[in-house]
Design an enzyme around this catalytic site. Sequence first.
Site, PDB file in Angstrom:
ATOM      1  CD  GLU A   1      80.768  59.833  23.503  1.00  0.00           C
ATOM      2  OE1 GLU A   1      81.726  59.241  24.278  1.00  0.00           O
ATOM      3  OE2 GLU A   1      80.030  60.754  24.200  1.00  0.00           O
TER       4      GLU A   1
ATOM      5  CE1 TYR B   1      81.609  56.211  22.370  1.00  0.00           C
ATOM      6  CE2 TYR B   1      83.486  55.866  21.807  1.00  0.00           C
ATOM      7  CZ  TYR B   1      82.842  56.556  22.716  1.00  0.00           C
ATOM      8  OH  TYR B   1      83.494  57.468  23.370  1.00  0.00           O
TER       9      TYR B   1
END
Length: 387
Positions: A197, A109
């Site tokens: 993101e 992530y």
Amino acid sequence: MNIHEYQAKELLRHYGLPVNPGYIVNLEDDIHEKTKNLEQKKYAVKAQIHAGGRGKGGGVKLATGPQEVTQALESILGMCLVTPQTPPEGKKVHKAYVEEACAIQKEFYLSFLLDKSLECVQIIASAEGGVNIEELAKQDPTKIKTLSVNPLVGLQPFQVRELFYFLALPKEVGKSFQALIEGCYKVFTAKEMELLEVNPLVLTADNELLVLDAKMSFEDNALARHKDIAALKDPLEYESSEVEAAQYDLNFIKLDGNIGCMVNGAGLAMSTMDILKYYGGSPANFLDVGGGATAERVTAAFRLILADSNVRAVFVNIFGGIIRCDLIAEGILKALENVKLTVPLVVRLQGTNVELGSKMLEESPYDIVSISDFSQAAKVAVEEARK
Ligand code: GDP
Ligand code: MN
């Protein structure tokens, strides 16, 4: 403003970041035409909507060769995709992205976001990729690394190393990881994003880094400086009434109540919604017609408000400071010549030339309730909506 994954990837590619090749198929396209030249390879077919969690809702499918890709496209295009981030009824899929798939060794992530209180760019990373980061933050915050980059100093090499060791990436991707973080920081700041993101960032089976999913969100107030980004706005992702409002420079946000509001000034519009709530009513929208409320804009505003079938009454609340009340009254009356009023209309005017403005409304052939006291007018609007 948000953009689609495929648009975000295009931008990242432009900045030299590792993204697999892919192309878009639209709902109205001939699917066979779009897949017949594909090789007998593995592809990821991905619904393009402004919401995450598509994988779990059936919006991401792996397929091998033209036939399977066709099937995946047929099931994804036009579907109503429900994910934890969509409204409960889901979102219709108008576009799908076909991308060369990769063999995943591990998912990570990575995100960049603007921390407005620290006035810094925050980088968040975790070796637990493809997960819901908010959940992970609750369950095990030690699995998440957060760094702040002071924009005056810029991203520092030691910060990149800190992330690299935290993620325990293999040595051979050191250089490409540095290029990736630097590239993300560069595009994030250059395009004045609020959020970038990458979830997941993957390490492929051949030990290469690859951006597998990308979400971007931009600061609306900076879009005037980024025409290329503003042009990426997909009207299908926004309320049609809000898109129309933007064409008239009206600051309009649709809500789920039944009293249509037309107000000048954002502050007065907010307090108008508050006072309607206070008297037990519920606004159908937020609408700031702005300082220069011309007849054309007032007409557009009426059309927008009345197009909402939930609306049971309209409340116009205008303070004639910059603009005169008689001009506003003229605008309202002109608008009513063009838009058929089907619900009660309560108008509260105050300010310059208020007597003249109110008189014009009262003497008009339309059924307008004109009240100059704010509270009284709001109360009546709530009562009218209840009838
Ligand atoms: P999201 O569910 O909206 O976040 O969509 P993602 O693009 O993140 O895809 C969800 C998941 O699908 C990823 O976490 C991967 O596990 C899987 N996935 C997507 N593309 C590929 C691919 O090319 N190869 C493989 N093996 N898995 C993929
Ligand atoms: Mn994702």
